[in-house]
Design a protein around this motif. Structure first.
Motif, mmCIF file in Angstrom:
data_model
loop_
_atom_site.group_PDB
_atom_site.id
_atom_site.type_symbol
_atom_site.label_atom_id
_atom_site.label_comp_id
_atom_site.label_asym_id
_atom_site.label_seq_id
_atom_site.Cartn_x
_atom_site.Cartn_y
_atom_site.Cartn_z
ATOM 1 N N ARG A 1 2.254 7.746 -2.559
ATOM 2 C CA ARG A 1 2.454 7.709 -1.111
ATOM 3 C C ARG A 1 3.626 6.794 -0.820
ATOM 4 N NH1 ARG A 1 -2.477 9.500 -1.936
ATOM 5 N NH2 ARG A 1 -3.422 10.875 -0.391
ATOM 6 N N VAL B 1 6.799 5.173 1.936
ATOM 7 C CA VAL B 1 7.115 4.755 3.310
ATOM 8 C C VAL B 1 8.617 4.545 3.450
ATOM 9 C CG1 VAL B 1 4.894 3.745 3.921
ATOM 10 C CG2 VAL B 1 6.577 2.351 2.692
ATOM 11 N N LEU C 1 11.026 2.247 5.815
ATOM 12 C CA LEU C 1 10.900 1.029 6.608
ATOM 13 C C LEU C 1 12.233 0.707 7.271
ATOM 14 C CD1 LEU C 1 9.118 -0.997 3.802
ATOM 15 C CD2 LEU C 1 7.984 -0.180 5.865
ATOM 16 N N GLU D 1 4.260 3.045 -1.168
ATOM 17 C CA GLU D 1 3.528 2.302 -0.146
ATOM 18 C C GLU D 1 2.849 1.057 -0.711
ATOM 19 O OE1 GLU D 1 0.847 3.876 3.438
ATOM 20 O OE2 GLU D 1 -0.101 4.159 1.483
ATOM 21 N N GLN E 1 7.448 -5.710 4.799
ATOM 22 C CA GLN E 1 6.612 -5.712 6.000
ATOM 23 C C GLN E 1 6.232 -7.132 6.408
ATOM 24 O OE1 GLN E 1 3.874 -2.045 6.371
ATOM 25 N NE2 GLN E 1 4.414 -2.059 4.194
ATOM 26 N N VAL F 1 7.218 0.436 9.489
ATOM 27 C CA VAL F 1 7.156 1.797 8.941
ATOM 28 C C VAL F 1 7.566 2.792 10.023
ATOM 29 C CG1 VAL F 1 5.662 3.590 7.977
ATOM 30 C CG2 VAL F 1 5.321 1.195 7.324
ATOM 31 N N SER G 1 6.120 8.133 6.958
ATOM 32 C CA SER G 1 5.234 8.075 5.792
ATOM 33 C C SER G 1 5.230 9.443 5.124
ATOM 34 C CB SER G 1 3.807 7.698 6.207
ATOM 35 O OG SER G 1 3.772 6.411 6.787
#
Length: 283
Positions: free
Chosen positions: A138, A140, A142, A257, A266, A272, A275
């Protein structure tokens, strides 16, 4: 009646129409100008001869763009986008295009087929799973704007490199998303972190400047550390790459992720904005 043609047998205008109409109402704005569309084939290693366009009569109504590369001994095929015009969705156009693409991969000796899909696009993910793809990570995207607070690098020596120099590292991420791989990112830069004489981490990134020579954008593609000090190694690389004291736009592209880099960014205020899932099929 739907017919399929390789993109190499079509015009660029037909391909552009298939792409832009196929992504109408999509989860993100994927429409492109002709310049961006044609540039993408060179930048990302896509091939018109490996890509397919679906037609209803003379009207282009769908498209899948593809590339094939050998990565550390494996021949890998990448689906760089599946688009179907809104009026032709739920009519099996995507399925027949996927069958065509998988046949193209087989003809070219592909051993692993890969793609990324927006996580909310459950219908597309279901189609890919029906064709034998499985989710294995998975991802992301950003972003952050302005100045940035990051801890200063300590205990590690950061050496600028060229992207191909990270590929031989034993911990280079072979199955990173296609667009973030060292040999696929045009005009990218690289850095390797050393503890003594031992390489313990690397980053792939791009600094972009305006006509006045001012840094306007920083794109991060990979940031990886090894061993018990992984967090400190990644933090040192991020400090080197992201230029904390500069006012600019920063984006991280398709980071895993659960990666240390995604967590640190983060914590530093990155948000984010997309996704995805990363999927693969053993051929």
């Amino acid at each position: 009646m739907i017919t399929l043609k390789r993109m190499s047998d079509c015009t660029w205008n037909e391909a552009m129409q298939a792409w832009n109409e196929g992504f109408q109402g999509y989860f993100a704005d994927m429409t492109m100008t002709m310049e961006r569309f044609t540039d993408r084939f060179g930048m990302e290693g896509l091939s018109p001869a490996l890509s397919v366009i679906a037609f209803d009569g003379d009207i282009p109504v769908g498209m899948i763009v593809n590339g094939i590369k050998e990565i550390k001994g494996e021949k890998v095929g990448w689906n760089g986008g599946t688009a179907v015009a809104p009026a032709y969705r739920k009519q099996g156009v995507g399925k027949v295009m996927m069958d065509f693409v998988l046949d193209v991969y087989a003809e070219n000796g592909v051993t692993v087929a890969t793609l990324e899909a927006i996580r909310e696009n459950e219908k597309a993910i279901a189609l890919y799973e029906q064709k034998g793809y499985r989710i294995f990570d998975r991802l992301v995207h950003l972003k952050q704007n302005g100045k940035l607070q990051l801890p200063e690098a300590q205990n590690f020596t950061i050496q600028p490199m060229r992207p191909p120099q990270v590929v031989p590292l034993s911990f280079y991420v072979q199955h990173a998303p296609w667009q973030t791989q060292a040999l696929n990112v045009r005009d990218a830069e690289a850095a390797i972190a050393y503890e003594g004489n031992e390489a313990v981490g690397y980053a792939l990134y791009k600094h972009m400047y305006n006509e006045q020579g001012e840094l306007t954008h920083i794109l991060l593609y990979q940031c990886v550390g090894m061993g018990a000090q992984e967090r400190e190694i990644v933090a040192s690389l991020l400090y080197h790459v992201l230029r904390s004291n500069v006012e600019c736009a920063r984006m991280a592209i398709n980071l895993p992720e659960e990666s240390t880099a995604a967590a640190l960014l983060q914590e530093a205020g990155f948000m984010v904005y997309v996704s995805q899932v990363q999927m693969r099929k053993e051929m």
